[in-house]
Design a protein around this motif. Structure first.
Motif, PDB file in Angstrom:
ATOM      1  N   TRP F  90       2.285 -16.105 -11.881  1.00  0.00           N
ATOM      2  CA  TRP F  90       2.671 -14.727 -12.188  1.00  0.00           C
ATOM      3  C   TRP F  90       3.150 -14.583 -13.641  1.00  0.00           C
ATOM      4  N   ASN F  91       3.710 -15.695 -14.172  1.00  0.00           N
ATOM      5  CA  ASN F  91       4.115 -15.617 -15.566  1.00  0.00           C
ATOM      6  C   ASN F  91       2.902 -15.436 -16.491  1.00  0.00           C
ATOM      7  N   ALA F  92       1.769 -16.019 -16.128  1.00  0.00           N
ATOM      8  CA  ALA F  92       0.553 -15.816 -16.929  1.00  0.00           C
ATOM      9  C   ALA F  92       0.130 -14.353 -16.904  1.00  0.00           C
ATOM     10  N   ALA F  93       0.129 -13.766 -15.724  1.00  0.00           N
ATOM     11  CA  ALA F  93      -0.267 -12.362 -15.615  1.00  0.00           C
ATOM     12  C   ALA F  93       0.753 -11.450 -16.299  1.00  0.00           C
TER      13      ALA F  93
ATOM     14  N   GLY H   9       2.580  -2.557  -7.255  1.00  0.00           N
ATOM     15  CA  GLY H   9       2.483  -3.782  -6.466  1.00  0.00           C
ATOM     16  C   GLY H   9       1.983  -3.553  -5.055  1.00  0.00           C
ATOM     17  N   GLU H  10       2.421  -4.429  -4.175  1.00  0.00           N
ATOM     18  CA  GLU H  10       1.876  -4.556  -2.829  1.00  0.00           C
ATOM     19  C   GLU H  10       1.502  -3.216  -2.180  1.00  0.00           C
ATOM     20  N   ILE H  11       0.291  -3.166  -1.573  1.00  0.00           N
ATOM     21  CA  ILE H  11      -0.151  -1.909  -0.949  1.00  0.00           C
ATOM     22  C   ILE H  11      -0.358  -2.064   0.550  1.00  0.00           C
ATOM     23  N   HIS H  12       0.120  -3.165   1.148  1.00  0.00           N
ATOM     24  CA  HIS H  12      -0.158  -3.395   2.569  1.00  0.00           C
ATOM     25  C   HIS H  12       1.065  -3.317   3.461  1.00  0.00           C
ATOM     26  N   SER H  13       2.194  -2.873   2.945  1.00  0.00           N
ATOM     27  CA  SER H  13       3.341  -2.628   3.825  1.00  0.00           C
ATOM     28  C   SER H  13       3.907  -1.248   3.496  1.00  0.00           C
ATOM     29  N   GLY H  84       4.658  -9.108  -2.367  1.00  0.00           N
ATOM     30  CA  GLY H  84       4.668  -9.327  -0.928  1.00  0.00           C
ATOM     31  C   GLY H  84       4.217 -10.733  -0.564  1.00  0.00           C
ATOM     32  N   ASP H  85       3.710 -10.892   0.653  1.00  0.00           N
ATOM     33  CA  ASP H  85       3.377 -12.219   1.149  1.00  0.00           C
ATOM     34  C   ASP H  85       1.938 -12.623   0.851  1.00  0.00           C
ATOM     35  N   LYS H  86       1.080 -11.644   0.680  1.00  0.00           N
ATOM     36  CA  LYS H  86      -0.345 -11.964   0.629  1.00  0.00           C
ATOM     37  C   LYS H  86      -0.950 -11.717  -0.749  1.00  0.00           C
ATOM     38  N   TYR H  87      -2.099 -12.282  -0.946  1.00  0.00           N
ATOM     39  CA  TYR H  87      -2.904 -12.068  -2.148  1.00  0.00           C
ATOM     40  C   TYR H  87      -2.239 -12.659  -3.404  1.00  0.00           C
ATOM     41  N   LYS H  88      -3.013 -12.665  -4.451  1.00  0.00           N
ATOM     42  CA  LYS H  88      -2.559 -13.231  -5.724  1.00  0.00           C
ATOM     43  C   LYS H  88      -1.568 -12.287  -6.419  1.00  0.00           C
ATOM     44  N   GLN H  89      -1.770 -11.001  -6.286  1.00  0.00           N
ATOM     45  CA  GLN H  89      -0.857  -9.998  -6.858  1.00  0.00           C
ATOM     46  C   GLN H  89      -0.685 -10.132  -8.374  1.00  0.00           C
TER      47      GLN H  89
END
Lengths: 149, 149, 149, 149, 149, 149, 149, 149
Positions: F90-93, H9-13, H84-89
């Motif tokens: 995440w620091n890279a992004a 950010g997260e769009i699944h909750s 969140g918990d999933k994906y690279k984000q």
């Protein structure tokens, strides 16, 4: 969220009307240059006095128009630049560069035959559209998340 | 005082050479886009892989060239933009707009037949020259206070 | 620490020489406008061609001089603006305003009889000096912490 | 599109009234410095306490006026600067320079006899007008695209 | 990579010397305010003339010192602000706020007894150190990746 | 023209070395974060004192590393961000977003399997490369106009 | 013209109320930090969880308060900073420096006994007042051109 | 004082709904990306035409979404980024970096298991929250000074 949109470029077709009409009901505020070609050419000398030299005739007009153009671009979230079939349209490309340097979101509206010549302009844009209606769909999606069809 | 100068626009005549040669002995550092037309068109796909679509072929190249162009303009005190006889030259006008928005001193180099079409671009410039040698004289005057003749 | 200093304003007395000479041995780099009055007035038309109208004659010259002036102010840490006894000196006050808006440290050099007329300019300055030698002492103090006497 | 306009400069003629009255019906919001000469000179000491020295008397006033002036210029799309017949008017030229450095659209209102002395100021402007009514016509054109006559 | 560092704050202990000496061999360039207390207080009136009022005596000096302070902070990558045991040290906190608004990396050097009073200043900093030697170790790590011990 | 390049992202493969070695002979100056993972994690507490809480242990380190990271990005013309196979990165992004907002030219170096997840990052970049050697070729082309092969 | 004013500094006397009440009828919008001392100290841990260390307890609170403080200063045309009799008030001086770097118009409200200690802060201000009622008079004059008495 | 808040950010909750609902009655205006995952992926090709390559399919969509994202962040006082918990984000971390570089107040909403991986992102934030309700309490405190309980 609402969008301020500046419509730059070609003044000899109805593309602005098609976008503005299509966007009715969306929270978009439009501005654009003066699209009366004769007024745009002669505004400087008509208000501030005749020039013998065509060069300074043009300068006076172009600087007066710049009061409107710069305000329009400065206030815009999105700048749409339309390249048509006729004329050199260097002012359109100038507006695109100006808007890009200010970090505005650029949408370029162009026919495919100009693709190669516009590649540097397109490379600074977030969308390249072919028809005014596509620009309207972009606004609808950006503002409401709704896709056509 | 020295000047960083970016030479934008036409790549099919010797105007850059005439300016750089004429400015020898003056404290001017020049930069310019890649002026090898073929390399400029194909750099993206040559380095990063072939594209089937000509549109994305062009995009890859234009964005790679933008790394150089933006650096050149960002570092420049003066941006000279040359409009020649051929092609659409929208990238030249785009660079002029980009440089204007960054507050760079603009010099436009153009033949008289383009005066009307370039009036918005010229209106953002500090000088409109006809010959590369005039641009050299501007640099000489700005840096040394010396006028020709 | 070194200082870039732009010396703006009056061009008919030796104040620049007195400052530059007095500052020898200090790490100060000076720049200034072209101080040859005739060259400064005629540079535009001499290089880029005669104008029939005096107004555009002046414009061409003033814009060419602006290439140097803007560079000088943009690169400066400190802008010294000298108001003398003669002429309107609106360009000096313009430079002071320009420098103030860019956040440059301003030193105004003025005779007491102009104090009231310059109060808005002085209010944006960090020092108001009467003699060039005082400006030199400011540079010496700022760079070395040493006071005179 | 509406315009925020700051009216800087001469406070001894009715030029502001003529512009504001002429622009009735147009979407223009005006601001200006305090034009009561005595109040403008004495505001600092009247509110914050007497100064023995005229220099600091002036400084206190000029800095208090700067609260209004800077706000007016910062919020403006267009800054009109009027140079009249009397006084040094260095504050007007200072405002013009300040506005130019912020990228504001400048309109200078001046009699022809000041043309040469104002050439550097004019060179940063988008229009040079002679009469307040011309400034009104510029606003009308910029906002509505309509030319007089 | 090298670092420009401005050392702001307390002028009555040897913390600057300890940092500068400790950082020998590292690519760090230091600047700092004038640390001669008497010179710093009297510079304005010594160079530009006596003031009867202590308030304007102080103003003249503080503005002259600001020429150095602003340059030092503007050029810095890192601003170290030291809070000591004596005096109000509002100028130190002012410099910290000024540097924070410019996006400079802030290091605060303070004894634990000031922790609560400095919590807003610390909240804008990237490091809070207790001893000058810790600041040296930060520079060594930032420049070379090497940790002590 | 020379380039300042900041190499952000993955620290567990030799991609930085391959770029730096490949670019020998080109006018490129590289900087990068501290790539010693343990030092990068523990720098804060090692220099400024132990923390009981892992959260503040991490905070102290991350803020110390930010002194270097921000300097590297601020000085860069081009920021290359490498996404590898492991970790959240995440620091890279974050660095990519930070650089994009500052208008830096971005090059993303990523394997094809990350293409979809990186689409927003790529959309802000001027080039997406697969191998470090491609990045070298971009630098060679940007600086010399020479293409491989 | 209306003014956005941020009231920074001392929270243990009624100076804010006296200004806000006095300015009734003027087009001024006020904002200020949270002035409940206990809430301001404990907001971070109350909302986001207890910290064992007082240092991080303070940090959490100070950063939460910064959301409000930065917004208030960023939106302000004028920042008034009050220095009272008690406490270190470094956050007040920090706000003054922060506001100065952003080019905000600063008014400092201070008793004479702090004049020398505040000279660097005052040197960046446009007015130094002794009583809240003077600040009200400044607003009245700036907005209406009317002086008291 | 009101706050413009962008929820990235997260769009699944349902975290956005919980914040928006909780903040009812507070002067907060929310914006967010398009949270319809399919629409967000396909918007580019649906409006502007199909792409054979998945890479350019994604690019067209990501750039169209950027029109909304950049506007949302540019207009925001506070940017909340949820991991969140999933994906690279990586887009969430990119938004955080982008917002940080623009000087926005950042609040990160994350579960404790991501603390170490997010340490660089957290180090640029003014608050790290665990639950949407805590973010609501931050808004309530920042706007009203009121703490829960």
């Amino acid at each position: 969220m609402g969008l301020n949109v500046y419509l730059s470029g070609e003044i000899h077709s109805d593309w602005r009307d098609r976008i503005i009409e299509g966007a009715q009901g969306l929270d978009v505020t439009f501005s654009s240059p003066v699209t009366d070609h004769a007024a745009s050419d002669d505004c400087g000398v008509t208000i501030l006095g005749v020039e013998e030299s065509k060069f300074w005739h043009d300068r006076k007009g172009a600087q007066m128009n710049a009061i409107r153009t710069r305000k329009g671009i400065a206030d815009a979230d999105v700048v749409v630049v339309r390249f048509g079939d006729k004329y050199k349209q260097w002012n359109a490309a100038f507006d695109a560069g100006y808007a890009a340097a200010l970090g505005k979101s650029l949408i370029i509206l162009q026919p495919p035959e100009h693709d190669h010549a516009l590649k540097e302009v397109d490379a600074a844009a977030l969308a390249v559209a072919r028809e005014p209606e596509e620009v309207v769909e972009i606004f609808r999606y950006v503002l409401t998340g709704t896709l056509p069809g």
